[in-house]
Design a protein around this motif. Structure first.
Motif, PDB file in Angstrom:
ATOM      1  N   ARG A  58     -36.738  59.567   0.905  1.00  0.00           N
ATOM      2  CA  ARG A  58     -36.976  59.090  -0.462  1.00  0.00           C
ATOM      3  C   ARG A  58     -35.658  58.874  -1.202  1.00  0.00           C
ATOM      4  O   ARG A  58     -35.522  57.928  -1.975  1.00  0.00           O
ATOM      5  N   ARG A  59     -34.691  59.768  -0.984  1.00  0.00           N
ATOM      6  CA  ARG A  59     -33.379  59.561  -1.595  1.00  0.00           C
ATOM      7  C   ARG A  59     -32.745  58.271  -1.099  1.00  0.00           C
ATOM      8  O   ARG A  59     -32.031  57.582  -1.832  1.00  0.00           O
ATOM      9  N   ALA A  60     -33.014  57.948   0.186  1.00  0.00           N
ATOM     10  CA  ALA A  60     -32.452  56.723   0.756  1.00  0.00           C
ATOM     11  C   ALA A  60     -33.027  55.474   0.091  1.00  0.00           C
ATOM     12  O   ALA A  60     -32.405  54.407   0.120  1.00  0.00           O
ATOM     13  N   ARG A  61     -34.193  55.592  -0.494  1.00  0.00           N
ATOM     14  CA  ARG A  61     -34.819  54.444  -1.153  1.00  0.00           C
ATOM     15  C   ARG A  61     -34.166  54.123  -2.496  1.00  0.00           C
ATOM     16  O   ARG A  61     -34.333  53.014  -3.004  1.00  0.00           O
ATOM     17  N   VAL A  62     -33.471  55.082  -3.070  1.00  0.00           N
ATOM     18  CA  VAL A  62     -32.894  54.888  -4.398  1.00  0.00           C
ATOM     19  C   VAL A  62     -31.714  53.923  -4.298  1.00  0.00           C
ATOM     20  O   VAL A  62     -30.706  54.216  -3.660  1.00  0.00           O
ATOM     21  N   GLU A  63     -31.856  52.770  -4.928  1.00  0.00           N
ATOM     22  CA  GLU A  63     -30.807  51.757  -4.858  1.00  0.00           C
ATOM     23  C   GLU A  63     -29.575  52.152  -5.667  1.00  0.00           C
ATOM     24  O   GLU A  63     -28.452  51.835  -5.290  1.00  0.00           O
ATOM     25  N   SER A  64     -29.790  52.832  -6.799  1.00  0.00           N
ATOM     26  CA  SER A  64     -28.671  53.242  -7.653  1.00  0.00           C
ATOM     27  C   SER A  64     -28.800  54.735  -7.951  1.00  0.00           C
ATOM     28  O   SER A  64     -29.521  55.127  -8.873  1.00  0.00           O
ATOM     29  N   PRO A  65     -28.118  55.592  -7.167  1.00  0.00           N
ATOM     30  CA  PRO A  65     -28.190  57.032  -7.444  1.00  0.00           C
ATOM     31  C   PRO A  65     -27.761  57.370  -8.867  1.00  0.00           C
ATOM     32  O   PRO A  65     -28.375  58.221  -9.521  1.00  0.00           O
ATOM     33  N   GLY A  66     -26.725  56.680  -9.369  1.00  0.00           N
ATOM     34  CA  GLY A  66     -26.271  56.945 -10.730  1.00  0.00           C
ATOM     35  C   GLY A  66     -27.340  56.642 -11.757  1.00  0.00           C
ATOM     36  O   GLY A  66     -27.545  57.398 -12.704  1.00  0.00           O
ATOM     37  N   GLY A  67     -28.029  55.521 -11.576  1.00  0.00           N
ATOM     38  CA  GLY A  67     -29.095  55.171 -12.498  1.00  0.00           C
ATOM     39  C   GLY A  67     -30.237  56.170 -12.447  1.00  0.00           C
ATOM     40  O   GLY A  67     -30.809  56.544 -13.480  1.00  0.00           O
ATOM     41  N   TRP A  68     -30.586  56.612 -11.231  1.00  0.00           N
ATOM     42  CA  TRP A  68     -31.670  57.598 -11.076  1.00  0.00           C
ATOM     43  C   TRP A  68     -31.288  58.899 -11.757  1.00  0.00           C
ATOM     44  O   TRP A  68     -32.094  59.478 -12.503  1.00  0.00           O
ATOM     45  N   LEU A  69     -30.071  59.377 -11.516  1.00  0.00           N
ATOM     46  CA  LEU A  69     -29.627  60.644 -12.090  1.00  0.00           C
ATOM     47  C   LEU A  69     -29.565  60.560 -13.616  1.00  0.00           C
ATOM     48  O   LEU A  69     -29.983  61.498 -14.310  1.00  0.00           O
ATOM     49  N   THR A  70     -29.068  59.447 -14.141  1.00  0.00           N
ATOM     50  CA  THR A  70     -28.979  59.291 -15.594  1.00  0.00           C
ATOM     51  C   THR A  70     -30.368  59.255 -16.221  1.00  0.00           C
ATOM     52  O   THR A  70     -30.600  59.845 -17.285  1.00  0.00           O
ATOM     53  N   THR A  71     -31.293  58.568 -15.561  1.00  0.00           N
ATOM     54  CA  THR A  71     -32.661  58.505 -16.076  1.00  0.00           C
ATOM     55  C   THR A  71     -33.291  59.890 -16.135  1.00  0.00           C
ATOM     56  O   THR A  71     -33.873  60.287 -17.155  1.00  0.00           O
ATOM     57  N   VAL A  72     -33.161  60.644 -15.054  1.00  0.00           N
ATOM     58  CA  VAL A  72     -33.752  61.986 -15.010  1.00  0.00           C
ATOM     59  C   VAL A  72     -33.081  62.895 -16.035  1.00  0.00           C
ATOM     60  O   VAL A  72     -33.761  63.610 -16.781  1.00  0.00           O
ATOM     61  N   ALA A  73     -31.748  62.869 -16.105  1.00  0.00           N
ATOM     62  CA  ALA A  73     -31.040  63.719 -17.063  1.00  0.00           C
ATOM     63  C   ALA A  73     -31.427  63.361 -18.499  1.00  0.00           C
ATOM     64  O   ALA A  73     -31.617  64.248 -19.339  1.00  0.00           O
ATOM     65  N   SER A  74     -31.560  62.079 -18.791  1.00  0.00           N
ATOM     66  CA  SER A  74     -31.932  61.647 -20.141  1.00  0.00           C
ATOM     67  C   SER A  74     -33.327  62.127 -20.508  1.00  0.00           C
ATOM     68  O   SER A  74     -33.569  62.558 -21.648  1.00  0.00           O
ATOM     69  N   ARG A  75     -34.246  62.068 -19.550  1.00  0.00           N
ATOM     70  CA  ARG A  75     -35.605  62.529 -19.826  1.00  0.00           C
ATOM     71  C   ARG A  75     -35.647  64.035 -20.044  1.00  0.00           C
ATOM     72  O   ARG A  75     -36.407  64.526 -20.896  1.00  0.00           O
ATOM     73  N   ILE A  76     -34.848  64.777 -19.284  1.00  0.00           N
ATOM     74  CA  ILE A  76     -34.778  66.221 -19.495  1.00  0.00           C
ATOM     75  C   ILE A  76     -34.226  66.510 -20.886  1.00  0.00           C
ATOM     76  O   ILE A  76     -34.745  67.359 -21.623  1.00  0.00           O
ATOM     77  N   CYS A  77     -33.166  65.791 -21.273  1.00  0.00           N
ATOM     78  CA  CYS A  77     -32.588  65.969 -22.605  1.00  0.00           C
ATOM     79  C   CYS A  77     -33.593  65.613 -23.696  1.00  0.00           C
ATOM     80  O   CYS A  77     -33.670  66.298 -24.725  1.00  0.00           O
ATOM     81  N   LEU A  78     -34.352  64.562 -23.483  1.00  0.00           N
ATOM     82  CA  LEU A  78     -35.344  64.147 -24.472  1.00  0.00           C
ATOM     83  C   LEU A  78     -36.374  65.254 -24.678  1.00  0.00           C
ATOM     84  O   LEU A  78     -36.757  65.565 -25.817  1.00  0.00           O
ATOM     85  N   ASP A  79     -36.808  65.874 -23.588  1.00  0.00           N
ATOM     86  CA  ASP A  79     -37.750  66.989 -23.706  1.00  0.00           C
ATOM     87  C   ASP A  79     -37.119  68.171 -24.438  1.00  0.00           C
ATOM     88  O   ASP A  79     -37.761  68.812 -25.286  1.00  0.00           O
ATOM     89  N   LEU A  80     -35.857  68.459 -24.107  1.00  0.00           N
ATOM     90  CA  LEU A  80     -35.173  69.579 -24.755  1.00  0.00           C
ATOM     91  C   LEU A  80     -34.954  69.323 -26.242  1.00  0.00           C
ATOM     92  O   LEU A  80     -35.051  70.241 -27.060  1.00  0.00           O
ATOM     93  N   LEU A  81     -34.651  68.073 -26.596  1.00  0.00           N
ATOM     94  CA  LEU A  81     -34.458  67.746 -28.003  1.00  0.00           C
ATOM     95  C   LEU A  81     -35.735  67.970 -28.802  1.00  0.00           C
ATOM     96  O   LEU A  81     -35.692  68.370 -29.968  1.00  0.00           O
TER      97      LEU A  81
END
Length: 316
Positions: A58-81
């Motif tokens: 599944r990790r191999a399917r991710v075309e942009s690891p940076g984009g995936w990581l930023t999306t997940v981190a942003s969503r976690i931050c949104l929940d924390l906010l």
């Protein structure tokens, strides 16, 4: 379906450098969104935990690891906010963002100084991490804050911001525009050169040490404010002190500035600031907002939990 899985397994998973190389941006994002490096570090750890919890194919399917990581981190931050507002309503006194030292790295959960062997562990200091900027971010809704930081600071297109925030691109554009107006309104009418800011902070330090009320008043804008954050752990003014004369008398009356307490000129969130030390231990970090030739805002962080980056640093 199984065949698709086999095909995906044949792909090569992104290498560690492609993934861990995003750490600098993720910490910078988390700090700007949450105002806390400790919380930002937790977000990054959780983001990487979710990445490595996925199967290799599944990790191999991710075309942009940076984009995936930023999306997940942003969503976690949104929940924390969303939950942070409730926590801060219970906070004792005023809440301020955690101040950042200059040229500091957060490596494997510890603070170090100097040049890092891994530039991904550096937190970039620029206009978007000044204390004035972070305080304005605190006045925004979670969605405004995330949309604005992702688009205006990290240059993410609104289509991608919309997927993270759960709004339409048009709605995210409006959120960012509203946030941008807040930032613009908070700025002074006249920009002050870096040398001028340093001179004002130095003059404030000397007048504070001398308990020279008249000079302090002259350095402050008539409608200046001073805000302290003790977090209920140390004594701090429960509400902002307003007005040049009241602020001058407040600082002049504080014990220790001319005695055992040492005031050091340091860079705080990329701008000239002061560090107060007692017996070599940092007890307060002061950030300043300056417009023209006057100090408009002083933010004093005294909460020891927010001074961890400063307690391991020696006086220079």
């Amino acid at each position: 379906m199984e065949g698709d899985g086999d095909a995906m397994r044949a792909k090569t998973e992104p290498g560690p450098s492609a993934v861990l190389g995003e750490r600098q941006q993720l910490i910078g994002l988390g700090y700007r969104l949450l105002g806390s490096l400790a919380d930002a570090e937790d977000v990054v750890q959780e983001t990487y935990a979710r990445w490595y919890a996925m199967p290799e194919w599944r990790r191999a399917r991710v075309e942009s690891p940076g984009g995936w990581l930023t999306t997940v981190a942003s969503r976690i931050c949104l929940d924390l906010l969303g939950s942070a507002r409730a926590r801060r309503e219970r906070y004792v006194g005023e809440w301020l963002p955690e101040p950042l030292p200059d040229r500091t790295e957060w490596v494997n959960g510890r603070w170090t100084t100097g040049t890092s062997a891994d530039p991904a562990d550096r937190v970039t200091l620029d206009e978007s991490v000044t204390m004035a900027f972070l305080v304005v971010l605190e006045s925004m809704t979670p969605a405004e804050r995330v949309a604005f930081v992702l688009h205006d600071v990290f240059r993410y297109p609104f289509a991608e911001v919309a997927e993270i925030v759960g709004r339409t691109p048009a709605a995210c554009r409006q959120l960012a525009s509203s946030a941008r107006r807040r930032v613009s309104a908070s700025r002074g009418p006249t920009a002050t050169p870096a040398a001028g800011r340093a001179d004002l902070v130095r003059a404030f330090r000397r007048a504070w040490e001398a308990k020279d009320i008249d000079t302090l008043v002259g350095l402050l804008a008539p409608d200046a404010t001073a805000t302290g954050d003790g977090g209920g752990l140390v004594t701090a003014a429960p509400r902002p002190v307003e007005g040049a004369e009241r602020i001058a008398r407040f600082f002049a009356d504080r014990p220790g500035a001319a005695g055992p307490m040492t005031l050091l000129e340091r860079t705080v969130n990329g701008r000239p600031g002061l560090v107060a030390q007692l017996d070599g231990v940092t007890v307060a970090v002061l950030a300043f907002d300056i417009a023209g030739d006057r100090i408009r805002h002083i933010w004093a962080v005294l909460n020891p939990d927010k001074l961890r980056p400063w307690t391991t640093r020696t006086a220079r």
